[in-house]
Design a protein around this motif. Structure first.
Motif, PDB file in Angstrom:
ATOM      1  N   UNK A 264       0.804  -1.226   0.000  1.00  0.00           N
ATOM      2  CA  UNK A 264       0.000   0.000   0.000  1.00  0.00           C
ATOM      3  C   UNK A 264       0.836   1.275   0.000  1.00  0.00           C
ATOM      4  N   UNK A 265       2.117   1.188   0.373  1.00  0.00           N
ATOM      5  CA  UNK A 265       2.964   2.374   0.358  1.00  0.00           C
ATOM      6  C   UNK A 265       3.670   2.604  -0.964  1.00  0.00           C
ATOM      7  N   UNK A 266       3.486   1.706  -1.930  1.00  0.00           N
ATOM      8  CA  UNK A 266       4.160   1.811  -3.223  1.00  0.00           C
ATOM      9  C   UNK A 266       3.105   1.789  -4.332  1.00  0.00           C
ATOM     10  N   UNK A 267       2.682   2.957  -4.809  1.00  0.00           N
ATOM     11  CA  UNK A 267       1.588   2.988  -5.800  1.00  0.00           C
ATOM     12  C   UNK A 267       1.910   2.286  -7.104  1.00  0.00           C
ATOM     13  N   UNK A 268       3.187   2.237  -7.506  1.00  0.00           N
ATOM     14  CA  UNK A 268       3.542   1.539  -8.735  1.00  0.00           C
ATOM     15  C   UNK A 268       3.294   0.036  -8.626  1.00  0.00           C
ATOM     16  N   UNK A 269       3.233  -0.463  -7.388  1.00  0.00           N
ATOM     17  CA  UNK A 269       2.974  -1.886  -7.173  1.00  0.00           C
ATOM     18  C   UNK A 269       1.511  -2.125  -6.821  1.00  0.00           C
ATOM     19  N   UNK A 270       0.967  -1.340  -5.885  1.00  0.00           N
ATOM     20  CA  UNK A 270      -0.435  -1.617  -5.512  1.00  0.00           C
ATOM     21  C   UNK A 270      -1.391  -1.367  -6.664  1.00  0.00           C
ATOM     22  N   UNK A 271      -0.994  -0.514  -7.614  1.00  0.00           N
ATOM     23  CA  UNK A 271      -1.870  -0.294  -8.763  1.00  0.00           C
ATOM     24  C   UNK A 271      -2.045  -1.571  -9.579  1.00  0.00           C
ATOM     25  N   UNK A 272      -1.006  -2.396  -9.657  1.00  0.00           N
ATOM     26  CA  UNK A 272      -1.108  -3.673 -10.350  1.00  0.00           C
ATOM     27  C   UNK A 272      -2.044  -4.624  -9.604  1.00  0.00           C
ATOM     28  N   UNK A 273      -1.908  -4.666  -8.284  1.00  0.00           N
ATOM     29  CA  UNK A 273      -2.792  -5.504  -7.477  1.00  0.00           C
ATOM     30  C   UNK A 273      -4.244  -5.042  -7.628  1.00  0.00           C
ATOM     31  N   UNK A 274      -4.448  -3.737  -7.631  1.00  0.00           N
ATOM     32  CA  UNK A 274      -5.808  -3.209  -7.748  1.00  0.00           C
ATOM     33  C   UNK A 274      -6.422  -3.566  -9.096  1.00  0.00           C
ATOM     34  N   UNK A 275      -5.610  -3.517 -10.150  1.00  0.00           N
ATOM     35  CA  UNK A 275      -6.114  -3.887 -11.471  1.00  0.00           C
ATOM     36  C   UNK A 275      -6.545  -5.338 -11.523  1.00  0.00           C
ATOM     37  N   UNK A 276      -5.745  -6.228 -10.920  1.00  0.00           N
ATOM     38  CA  UNK A 276      -6.111  -7.644 -10.902  1.00  0.00           C
ATOM     39  C   UNK A 276      -7.291  -7.902  -9.974  1.00  0.00           C
TER      40      UNK A 276
END
Length: 395
Positions: A264-276
């Motif tokens: 949750x502190x890294x938007x470049x990573x959580x954005x991928x999780x959110x998309x999936x």
């Protein structure tokens, strides 16, 4: 990997992600407001099939196809250690895509056969470019991308076939196209999301295992592929519902081992999780509708289209444009708002589809929010996409 400097010296044509990510964002920012104008009666619809079909076609074969091209033209040369398309050939391919958009803008004024010929040229041309790298590489696990590109081209042909007066259901072809893009997201997202998560947690010194289970990956891919097949031969049936449910459960199961909350502190990573996560939600909504729940089919469709596709496009485009221009993986200031806007727009769009008497303004707000996400991306990333790499390397 072999690399060469762009012959013209123009950085925009250095790699495929540059022109196609810019094109996808600009077109997404413009085509949705046009559709809202048609829907509200403020703009005249094109005389081609019906207005919603034009909108769906351009989202799928305009916006999404450009983003897919940008990603695969950049990634496939890395996977296969081959020369990337650049310079004049890349510009020519981009012009083929642009010609298709201009032709579709003239729908109703151009002869339908000309329109089809111009618009149908892009995906086969893209497939031919990718095949030159993938076929000699003997990377059998990547050959599926060529199959999906070919299938998408056939879906596009099916849409144009109805416009030409043939007995081909354009709505079914468009729905199958959505299924195929979801399949791409499941495959690519399943590769990059756990890997990027593992690397991000390691950089932060977080000792948390990111578990990728091969059997769940295979189940998620098989479920998504099975749903596409079911929507081809038995759409909106018990079979499609069961397959959508299986794909949703497999997708949720594999994400359970990916340490989503720790990103949750890294938007470049959580954005991928959110998309999936949108993929899981969309498949679950499709399953509920196909299995008889009192839920409009449009709810699941837009969870997959506006939600999964929209958010994954931005998640990938924001990251790839940084890494492949030699920049640090740190979002430009304000870029997180792209993610917020696209998820807000998707959520509102699904709500507008699910509610039996949704206020008219709900859909308008959804479209405005979603298109603003891509407009903001274009504003923040245009200078990155047209400027040379900061490390001086070609590309």
């Amino acid at each position: 990997m072999q690399t060469i400097a762009t012959p013209s010296g123009v950085a925009l044509w250095g790699r495929g992600f540059r022109p196609f990510f810019l094109a996808a964002s600009l077109y997404a920012a413009g085509v949705v407001p046009w559709w809202l104008g048609v829907w509200t009666g403020a703009a005249a619809p094109h005389a081609w099939l019906w207005p919603a079909a034009w909108h769906a076609h351009e989202m799928l074969f305009g916006v999404v196809a450009a983003a897919i091209a940008g990603f695969l033209l950049t990634s496939v040369p890395v996977w296969t250690n081959t020369r990337a398309l650049s310079g004049a050939p890349l510009a020519a391919l981009a012009l083929v895509w642009l010609a298709g958009r201009l032709a579709m803008a003239g729908a109703g004024r151009l002869p339908a056969a000309w329109l089809a010929a111009i618009d149908l040229a892009f995906l086969p041309a893209l497939g031919a470019v990718l095949a030159r790298a993938l076929l000699p590489s003997r990377q059998t696990h990547n050959l599926g991308f060529l199959v999906v590109i070919a299938a998408l081209a056939l879906c596009n042909a099916g849409v144009h076939a109805q416009a030409l007066g043939l007995a081909v259901p354009a709505a079914q072809a468009l729905r199958l196209g959505v299924d195929l893009v979801v399949l791409l997201i499941v495959v690519i997202g399943g590769r990059i999301t756990p890997a990027f998560t593992r690397n991000a947690l390691a950089r932060q010194g977080v000792d948390a295992p990111v578990r990728a289970r091969a059997w769940l990956d295979r189940a998620a891919v098989a479920g998504a592929a099975g749903l596409a097949l079911a929507d081809l031969v038995a759409p909106r049936s018990q079979v499609s519902g069961v397959l959508a449910l299986a794909a949703a459960l497999a997708g949720a199961g594999r994400m359970a081992g990916w340490q989503t909350l720790r990103t949750r502190g890294d938007p470049l990573v959580w954005s991928l999780h959110a998309g999936l996560a949108w993929v899981v939600i969309g498949l679950a909504l499709v399953a509920a509708s196909d299995l008889g729940a009192a839920l409009p089919p449009a709810a699941g469709l837009h969870a997959l289209a506006a939600g999964a596709m929209g958010s994954m496009l931005l998640a990938v485009m924001t990251r790839v444009a940084l890494g492949h221009t030699g920049r640090m993986l740190v979002l430009p200031r304000g870029a997180v708002l792209c993610y917020v806007l696209v998820h807000l727009g998707a959520g509102l769009r699904v709500a507008a589809a699910a509610l039996p008497a949704a206020p008219r303004g709900l859909l308008v707000c959804a479209g405005v929010s979603w298109s603003l996400a891509f407009a903001l991306y274009a504003a923040l990333y245009a200078r990155i996409l047209v400027a040379p790499r900061v490390d001086g390397r070609p590309g």
